[in-house]
Design a protein around this motif. Structure first.
Motif, PDB file in Angstrom:
ATOM      1  N   ILE A  32      14.711  23.471 -48.922  1.00  0.00           N
ATOM      2  CA  ILE A  32      14.710  23.994 -47.373  1.00  0.00           C
ATOM      3  C   ILE A  32      14.672  25.732 -47.485  1.00  0.00           C
ATOM      4  CG2 ILE A  32      16.179  24.039 -45.266  1.00  0.00           C
ATOM      5  CD1 ILE A  32      17.193  21.426 -46.097  1.00  0.00           C
ATOM      6  N   ALA A  33      15.448  26.420 -48.194  1.00  0.00           N
ATOM      7  CA  ALA A  33      15.536  27.742 -48.304  1.00  0.00           C
ATOM      8  C   ALA A  33      13.966  28.201 -48.562  1.00  0.00           C
ATOM      9  CB  ALA A  33      16.362  28.306 -49.277  1.00  0.00           C
ATOM     10  N   PHE A  34      13.276  27.729 -49.504  1.00  0.00           N
ATOM     11  CA  PHE A  34      11.917  28.408 -49.587  1.00  0.00           C
ATOM     12  C   PHE A  34      10.912  27.967 -48.600  1.00  0.00           C
ATOM     13  CE2 PHE A  34      12.956  28.775 -53.977  1.00  0.00           C
ATOM     14  CZ  PHE A  34      12.419  29.975 -54.350  1.00  0.00           C
ATOM     15  N   ALA A  84       8.618  30.437 -42.761  1.00  0.00           N
ATOM     16  CA  ALA A  84       8.651  30.470 -41.328  1.00  0.00           C
ATOM     17  C   ALA A  84       9.279  31.725 -40.625  1.00  0.00           C
ATOM     18  CB  ALA A  84       9.530  29.142 -40.884  1.00  0.00           C
ATOM     19  N   GLU A 140      11.949  27.528 -45.256  1.00  0.00           N
ATOM     20  CA  GLU A 140      12.101  28.451 -44.207  1.00  0.00           C
ATOM     21  C   GLU A 140      11.813  29.782 -44.359  1.00  0.00           C
ATOM     22  OE1 GLU A 140      16.235  28.305 -43.048  1.00  0.00           O
ATOM     23  OE2 GLU A 140      16.988  28.910 -44.861  1.00  0.00           O
ATOM     24  N   ALA A 141      11.845  30.238 -45.608  1.00  0.00           N
ATOM     25  CA  ALA A 141      11.680  31.599 -45.749  1.00  0.00           C
ATOM     26  C   ALA A 141      10.008  31.847 -45.085  1.00  0.00           C
ATOM     27  CB  ALA A 141      11.485  31.850 -47.338  1.00  0.00           C
TER      28      ALA A 141
END
Lengths: 77, 152
Positions: A58-60, A65, A62-63
């Motif tokens: 999720i972290a990658f 976005a 959303e980066a």
């Protein structure tokens, strides 16, 4: 000969960028979360590790976005 | 070490990174564009750190609310609902800040990019150096804690 205007665009095309920036991460997060649910359903004992990997996924996603939305700041005009 | 402890560690390191980017980016922004450059870099770093940190916070809250059971709907409700609300808030913030003349947009953009990439590096570092057990199984109580009388 007069030029005929067939189509005209007023306003800022950069706002379309948000829509484009939202498509990829939305699909990405959907896949990350869906696959995590699948994996936990198959092997519930791996839940701890899968949660960790889900967070990284999720972290990658959303980066991308965030950077996509923030480009609004430099791509206007 | 469980997931919540790891996420708390990423939050602490992420906050330290945000402070570093505020200082370094602020100096660069001030040199290039004056006071608006400093403000842009500072706000960009803080905004990116806060919004990325919200994912970790939402997972910590979700684990706490569901007792660690991922297959409860509340887990994904909190994590994904938080994600969506966060993006709408970020979009509104960007639209609000865009027209502000006391902020340099280019400095803001580069600070956001630096903070995003830096916090990803921190996440990977924390998870790669963590020692997570492969299997989450309840271990039987050790002999010191068990109710059995000592054998020797």
């Amino acid at each position: 000969m007069d030029t005929t205007v067939v189509a005209e665009l007023t306003g800022n095309i950069a706002t379309v960028g948000y829509g484009l920036a939202a498509i990829g991460p939305a699909i990405g997060v959907g896949i990350v979360v869906g696959k995590t649910i699948e994996s936990v359903a198959r092997q519930p004992e791996l839940q701890g590790r899968l949660q960790t990997l889900m967070f990284l996924g999720i972290a990658f996603t959303e980066a991308l976005a965030f950077i996509g939305i923030a480009t609004y700041f430099i791509f206007t005009n | 070490m469980n997931l919540s402890a790891l996420l708390k560690r990423t939050l602490v390191l992420g906050a330290a990174l945000a402070v570093a980017i505020v200082v370094i980016g602020g100096i660069i922004g001030f040199t290039v564009a004056g006071a608006p450059g400093f403000v842009g870099a500072a706000i960009g770093a803080v905004v990116a750190a806060v919004f990325l940190g919200l994912t970790a916070v939402s997972i910590i809250l979700a684990v706490r609310a569901t007792g660690g059971d991922m297959l409860k709907p509340a887990f994904f409700g909190i994590v994904l609902g938080g994600w969506m609300v966060k993006f709408v808030a970020f979009l509104v913030l960007v639209l609000t800040l865009r027209s502000a003349d006391w902020l340099n947009p280019v400095a803001f953009f580069f600070a956001v990019v630096a903070a995003v990439i830096g916090s990803l590096a921190i996440d990977v570092y924390v998870f790669a150096t963590s020692r997570m057990p492969y299997v989450d199984a309840k271990l039987p109580p050790s002999s010191a804690e068990s109710d059995l009388p000592p054998t020797a």
